[in-house]
Design a protein around this motif. Structure first.
Motif, PDB file in Angstrom:
ATOM      1  N   GLU A 122     -48.080 -24.969  34.405  1.00 39.88           N
ATOM      2  CA  GLU A 122     -47.300 -23.992  35.411  1.00 39.88           C
ATOM      3  C   GLU A 122     -47.055 -22.286  34.315  1.00 39.88           C
ATOM      4  O   GLU A 122     -46.985 -21.499  35.370  1.00 39.88           O
TER       5      GLU A 122
ATOM      6  N   GLY B 167     -48.807 -20.945  32.942  1.00 36.88           N
ATOM      7  CA  GLY B 167     -50.025 -20.003  33.084  1.00 36.88           C
ATOM      8  C   GLY B 167     -50.023 -19.944  34.656  1.00 36.88           C
ATOM      9  O   GLY B 167     -50.617 -18.791  35.031  1.00 36.88           O
ATOM     10  N   LEU B 168     -49.704 -20.513  35.365  1.00 33.81           N
ATOM     11  CA  LEU B 168     -49.755 -20.533  36.888  1.00 33.81           C
ATOM     12  C   LEU B 168     -48.731 -20.148  37.293  1.00 33.81           C
ATOM     13  O   LEU B 168     -49.048 -18.965  39.067  1.00 33.81           O
TER      14      LEU B 168
ATOM     15  N   THR C 204     -47.072 -14.184  37.720  1.00 30.83           N
ATOM     16  CA  THR C 204     -48.653 -14.208  38.821  1.00 30.83           C
ATOM     17  C   THR C 204     -48.512 -13.324  39.456  1.00 30.83           C
ATOM     18  O   THR C 204     -47.372 -12.605  40.450  1.00 30.83           O
ATOM     19  N   PRO C 205     -49.817 -12.633  40.073  1.00 29.04           N
ATOM     20  CA  PRO C 205     -50.357 -11.430  40.372  1.00 29.04           C
ATOM     21  C   PRO C 205     -49.999 -12.506  42.617  1.00 29.04           C
ATOM     22  O   PRO C 205     -50.613 -11.296  43.280  1.00 29.04           O
ATOM     23  N   MET C 206     -50.662 -13.245  41.945  1.00 27.91           N
ATOM     24  CA  MET C 206     -50.332 -14.234  43.473  1.00 27.91           C
ATOM     25  C   MET C 206     -49.820 -13.771  44.445  1.00 27.91           C
ATOM     26  O   MET C 206     -48.582 -14.520  44.292  1.00 27.91           O
ATOM     27  N   PRO C 207     -49.678 -13.881  45.355  1.00 28.54           N
ATOM     28  CA  PRO C 207     -48.665 -14.139  46.546  1.00 28.54           C
ATOM     29  C   PRO C 207     -48.570 -15.463  47.011  1.00 28.54           C
ATOM     30  O   PRO C 207     -49.375 -16.061  46.785  1.00 28.54           O
TER      31      PRO C 207
ATOM     32  N   ILE D 148     -45.810 -17.700  46.541  1.00 34.72           N
ATOM     33  CA  ILE D 148     -45.359 -18.443  45.616  1.00 34.72           C
ATOM     34  C   ILE D 148     -44.839 -19.291  46.337  1.00 34.72           C
ATOM     35  O   ILE D 148     -44.354 -20.852  45.539  1.00 34.72           O
TER      36      ILE D 148
ATOM     37  N   SER E 129     -45.887 -22.899  47.276  1.00 32.42           N
ATOM     38  CA  SER E 129     -46.218 -23.423  46.210  1.00 32.42           C
ATOM     39  C   SER E 129     -44.294 -24.600  45.720  1.00 32.42           C
ATOM     40  O   SER E 129     -44.569 -25.771  45.427  1.00 32.42           O
TER      41      SER E 129
ATOM     42  N   ILE F 277     -43.731 -27.052  48.322  1.00 34.93           N
ATOM     43  CA  ILE F 277     -44.361 -27.970  48.297  1.00 34.93           C
ATOM     44  C   ILE F 277     -43.593 -28.672  46.724  1.00 34.93           C
ATOM     45  O   ILE F 277     -43.544 -29.944  46.733  1.00 34.93           O
ATOM     46  N   PHE F 278     -43.635 -27.991  45.539  1.00 35.27           N
ATOM     47  CA  PHE F 278     -42.870 -28.667  44.358  1.00 35.27           C
ATOM     48  C   PHE F 278     -41.774 -29.278  44.669  1.00 35.27           C
ATOM     49  O   PHE F 278     -41.384 -30.564  43.901  1.00 35.27           O
TER      50      PHE F 278
ATOM     51  N   TYR G  16     -57.622 -18.899  29.634  1.00 31.53           N
ATOM     52  CA  TYR G  16     -56.218 -19.531  30.487  1.00 31.53           C
ATOM     53  C   TYR G  16     -55.655 -18.760  31.543  1.00 31.53           C
ATOM     54  O   TYR G  16     -56.004 -19.443  32.317  1.00 31.53           O
ATOM     55  N   THR G  17     -55.455 -17.801  31.257  1.00 29.45           N
ATOM     56  CA  THR G  17     -54.644 -17.457  32.698  1.00 29.45           C
ATOM     57  C   THR G  17     -55.803 -16.429  33.490  1.00 29.45           C
ATOM     58  O   THR G  17     -55.456 -16.601  34.888  1.00 29.45           O
TER      59      THR G  17
ATOM     60  N   SER H  47     -55.848 -19.418  35.866  1.00 29.15           N
ATOM     61  CA  SER H  47     -54.772 -19.859  35.600  1.00 29.15           C
ATOM     62  C   SER H  47     -54.543 -18.795  37.413  1.00 29.15           C
ATOM     63  O   SER H  47     -53.320 -19.466  38.215  1.00 29.15           O
ATOM     64  N   VAL H  48     -54.649 -17.759  36.840  1.00 30.99           N
ATOM     65  CA  VAL H  48     -54.946 -16.477  38.257  1.00 30.99           C
ATOM     66  C   VAL H  48     -55.772 -16.948  39.319  1.00 30.99           C
ATOM     67  O   VAL H  48     -55.200 -16.998  40.790  1.00 30.99           O
TER      68      VAL H  48
ATOM     69  N   HIS I 120     -55.627 -20.581  40.749  1.00 35.49           N
ATOM     70  CA  HIS I 120     -54.269 -21.252  41.113  1.00 35.49           C
ATOM     71  C   HIS I 120     -54.512 -22.374  42.303  1.00 35.49           C
ATOM     72  O   HIS I 120     -53.942 -23.259  41.831  1.00 35.49           O
TER      73      HIS I 120
ATOM     74  N   LEU J 271     -56.089 -25.540  40.855  1.00 26.93           N
ATOM     75  CA  LEU J 271     -55.788 -25.986  40.057  1.00 26.93           C
ATOM     76  C   LEU J 271     -54.037 -27.044  40.025  1.00 26.93           C
ATOM     77  O   LEU J 271     -53.569 -27.987  39.627  1.00 26.93           O
TER      78      LEU J 271
ATOM     79  N   LEU K 294     -53.410 -30.760  40.079  1.00 25.18           N
ATOM     80  CA  LEU K 294     -52.368 -31.275  39.534  1.00 25.18           C
ATOM     81  C   LEU K 294     -51.268 -32.033  40.288  1.00 25.18           C
ATOM     82  O   LEU K 294     -50.127 -33.340  39.797  1.00 25.18           O
ATOM     83  N   ILE K 295     -50.966 -32.095  41.344  1.00 28.06           N
ATOM     84  CA  ILE K 295     -50.022 -32.353  42.335  1.00 28.06           C
ATOM     85  C   ILE K 295     -50.899 -34.791  43.239  1.00 28.06           C
ATOM     86  O   ILE K 295     -50.217 -34.844  42.343  1.00 28.06           O
TER      87      ILE K 295
ATOM     88  N   PHE L  72     -56.827 -10.867  49.763  1.00 32.29           N
ATOM     89  CA  PHE L  72     -56.308 -12.830  49.465  1.00 32.29           C
ATOM     90  C   PHE L  72     -57.774 -13.295  49.054  1.00 32.29           C
ATOM     91  O   PHE L  72     -57.353 -14.585  48.063  1.00 32.29           O
TER      92      PHE L  72
ATOM     93  N   TYR M 100     -58.753 -15.344  45.900  1.00 33.54           N
ATOM     94  CA  TYR M 100     -57.704 -16.715  45.370  1.00 33.54           C
ATOM     95  C   TYR M 100     -58.294 -18.007  46.507  1.00 33.54           C
ATOM     96  O   TYR M 100     -58.367 -18.890  45.817  1.00 33.54           O
TER      97      TYR M 100
END
Lengths: 439, 334
Positions: A75, A77-78, A395-398, A400, A403, A406-407, B75-76, B79-80, B83, B86, B90-91, B150, B154
């Motif tokens: 996480e 890093g995520l 993170t730049p990913m939209p 979140i 996420s 869910i978590f 790693y980053t 991760s990006v 995402h 991963l 993890l779930i 996107f 991703y």
């Protein structure tokens, strides 16, 4: 939901969840080791059953803590890739050592849980101790990494570049000791009171009293000693924070104006817009004393810190009040408990004391979570204090927010299932460990 | 010290594939076991992997810590742009890890077991699938940090024919490893036969999906054939893997268990070597044609030095202790 807020919420939730499980994993092995030792020395079956019963709880908590910890290592890093890009090589040392400690803990747990009747009995006991010691070491190392975010060290920050990196110096940053000490004592206090409280409840209900009384005594002694020591460690932390992070201290005490001497505020409603606090009890000079050891010292208020570097004041202040309030209450419970022990009065007759312990079941964990809120929210808007802002690390990913939903659902269901399992374990004590000496 | 750290990284990834993979495989096997044999399979499995359960998953932590301390850029980047897979993996890890322990430590054995079992089986499958997808994505050359939309940034980095084929291939390999491991954990004749059948089934599945991986690579224009057949190491690894396959089937029919394990582990190692050797030390292939190399993105010297030292120190403590754990809890042949 804004992505940045979602990322922060998900991180807070994951940490808040993981902390409880890791604390139990850190502390329970020591309770087990005491009980296990008594079984080996006295041959009293109750101690053997108690060790086994506790070890089942530890297995459940360890597994949950291990997966939520695995989750966290990803996480970082995520959710905060830009932070990890720079911070990883600097504050990674405690993490790489923690990897070792955690690994040893997992191996030792394998030996401990499956080693009954298979290993030399003292080697078996020793593996249980290894679980505890390496768990504690893991905790200290992870806190040292967090301390680095509060007190960055081991590099030179020149024109936005991180130069002359020294991971060892980063690990032994100025905050590591005070934070790690405070955390270890908090883990013992919180877990000790929670465990003692659950067994106190069973004594009050008169279920397997012999079993639960032995359990209660072991947990209560650890809890009460830790609770007595915690104010001292809190004092070290307060003085440390005053020196390193004046903004955090000011937020903890909602000190908007620099004052000399500064009063200690107890309670009160913070108005962040008007920068005022209403209805707090003021103890003159006490904050000066706590922060600098001198009743007349000046304490820096938020007025001396640029507005865009202010942490959220209300949340930090309330969390701090909750932590200190509960800490004080548990200190009083501990003093009472030792007084009763000293007088050699039988505990089963002091039903009010047992009820007090039942009441305290969640308190330690509430204080512990509040303490982390103080540390983490009080550090904002920084992710690396004074170096990198949290919003620049996200993170730049939209998306979140999804996420986060869910978590959240996962953590909520896990909490429900773990509570349910524990309830069943305790309910089944008479069936699983029914021995003549229980009624 | 860089070499030491990279060696540890490769070792941790390999061991996670073998040991963690066998754990995932245990769930996958259960998924493909007929209802009447499930409780037996579960029992054998629990005895086999219970004591080493937590330790097997530590390799992932070691690998990830090495990556974020020593190779933060890798790693980053993962991760990006990876995402989503991963997060799904993890779930899966959370779900199966907790379900496995919960079903054993629930003091009352009732209908909840049904739920734990379901979660364990399906999440084992999903975890292995996405572990494979992630591994495939790293070399697929679909990851695109320059993307502006996107989907390209991703999604398409991992949702492509090649990555998904590698995912299913991984599932079959995990099932295969687990079946081979479990054969040696039971002394009962019918159980043994059942696991041998499973191992054969999973081995055929692995060969089929392996072929799919090559077809998908052709389709996605990934020079997999060149990597494997044009390098001496890749070619010899694949030849060794194929030869050991013949030996493995012979031993399977004979029912020799201990040698089987070594052989199965060897086979999977060779497959990983064949696929990864050609582009070592590159760790991630990007869409632009560039690659992210372990050697070029390693962190500052002092960091790598202390990381290497920590790993060496750690292995002195961990390896003997871990070896003793495996030794102590292995099934004794009667």
């Amino acid at each position: 939901m804004d992505d940045f807020i979602a990322a922060r919420s998900q991180m807070a939730l994951s940490l808040g969840f993981h902390i409880i499980f890791s604390c139990i994993g850190m502390v329970m092995p020591f309770f087990m080791a005491v009980s296990h030792y008594k079984w080996l020395k006295t041959n009293d079956e109750v101690y053997k059953n108690l060790t086994k019963a506790w070890s089942k709880g530890v297995a459940i908590f360890f597994a949950t803590g291990a997966v939520s910890g695995t989750m966290l290592s990803f996480e970082l890093g995520l959710l905060w890739p830009k932070f990890m890009d720079h911070a990883g090589p600097i504050f990674g040392m405690p993490f790489s050592l923690e990897g070792t400690a955690f690994f040893i803990e997992a191996i030792a747990l394998g030996f401990f849980l499956y080693g009954w009747n298979k290993l030399n009995k003292w080697f078996h006991w020793f593996t249980g101790m290894v679980v505890g010691v390496s768990g504690l070491a893991s905790g200290i190392l992870v806190v040292a990494a967090n301390a680095w975010m509060n007190s960055p060290a081991g590099f030179d920050f020149v024109n936005g570049k991180y130069l002359n990196i020294d991971p060892i110096q980063a690990m032994f940053n100025r905050a590591w000791f005070s934070q790690a000490l405070h955390m270890c004592l908090a883990a013992f206090t919180a877990t000790g009171f929670a465990v003692a409280g659950v067994h106190a409840l069973m004594i009050l209900r008169n279920r397997n009293a012999a079993f639960h009384l032995k359990a209660f005594k072991i947990a209560a002694v650890f809890a009460c000693i830790a609770a007595l020591l915690q104010p001292l460690s809190g004092d070290i932390s307060a003085k440390d924070v005053a020196k390193r992070q004046p903004a955090k201290l000011a937020a903890m005490e909602a000190l908007y104006q620099t004052e000399k001497p500064a009063p200690l505020l107890i309670g009160g409603i913070v108005n962040e817009k008007d920068k005022t606090v209403k209805g707090a009890i003021k103890i003159p000079g006490a904050l000066s004393f706590l922060a600098h050891g001198d009743f007349k010292a000046e304490v820096k208020g938020l007025d001396q810190i640029p507005e865009n570097e202010h942490p959220p004041v209300a949340v930090t202040h309330y969390a701090f009040q909750i932590m200190v309030g509960i800490g004080t209450l548990l200190l009083l419970v501990s003093l009472t408990y030792f007084f009763i022990l000293f007088k050699k009065k039988p505990l089963t007759e002091k039903r009010w004391l047992l009820k007090l312990f039942v009441f305290a079941i969640p308190l330690g964990y509430i204080a512990l979570e509040a303490g982390w809120v103080v540390t983490e929210v009080g550090r904002q808007p920084w992710i690396i204090y004074g170096i990198m802002r949290t919003k620049d690390a996200v993170t730049p990913m939209p998306g979140i927010a999804y996420s986060f939903y869910i978590f959240s659902a996962i953590y909520v269901s896990l909490s429900i299932i773990v509570t349910f399992l524990l309830y069943r374990q305790i309910k089944m004590v008479p069936v699983l460990y029914n021995k003549p000496e229980t009624k | 010290m860089k070499d030491v750290v990279i060696t540890f990284l490769c070792m941790a990834i390999l061991l996670y594939f073998l040991l963690g993979g066998a754990d995932f495989g245990a769930g996958i096997i259960e998924l493909f076991t007929s209802t009447k044999n499930r409780s037996k399979t579960r029992k054998t499995m629990y005895q086999a992997i219970g004591p080493v359960w937590e330790a097997n998953h530590m390799w992932l932590i070691i690998a990830i810590v090495i990556l974020f301390v020593g190779f933060p850029f890798i790693y980053t980047t993962m991760s990006v742009y990876l995402h989503i897979p991963l997060a799904i993996m993890l779930i899966g890890i959370i779900a199966r890890g907790t379900a496995f322990v919960f079903r054993h430590y629930d003091a009352v054995k009732d209908d909840m077991q049904w739920l734990y079992n379901r979660i364990f089986r399906y999440s084992s499958f999903v975890t292995a699938l996405f572990l494979g997808i992630i591994a495939g994505s790293l070399i697929s050359g679909h990851i695109d940090p320059l993307a502006t939309d996107f989907y390209t940034a991703y999604i398409s980095g991992w949702l492509n024919w090649f990555s998904v084929a590698v995912g299913f291939f991984t599932v079959a390999l995990c099932g295969f490893l687990a079946a081979i491991y479990l054969i040696g954990e039971t002394n009962e004749y019918h159980d043994k036969r059942r696991f041998i059948k499973k191992a054969e089934f999973m081995n055929v599945a692995a060969v089929v999906f392996g072929a799919m991986v090559f077809i998908a690579a052709q389709r996605d224009k990934i020079p997999l054939i060149d990597w494997v057949f044009k390098s001496t190491v890749g070619l010899s690894a694949i030849i060794l893997a194929s030869l050991s396959l013949v030996l493995l089937w012979y031993l399977l029919i004979k029912g020799k268990t201990k040698v089987l394990r070594i052989l199965a582990g060897f086979q999977v190692t060779m497959i990983l070597l064949a696929i990864s050797y050609a582009h070592f030390p590159n760790f991630i292939r990007l869409k632009s044609g560039n690659a992210v190399s372990l050697l070029e993105t390693a962190g500052p010297e002092k960091t790598i030095y202390s990381l290497g030292l920590a790993l060496l120190l750690g292995s002195v403590l961990i390896l003997p202790f871990l070896g003793y754990l495996f030794y102590k809890f292995q099934k004794k042949e009667e």
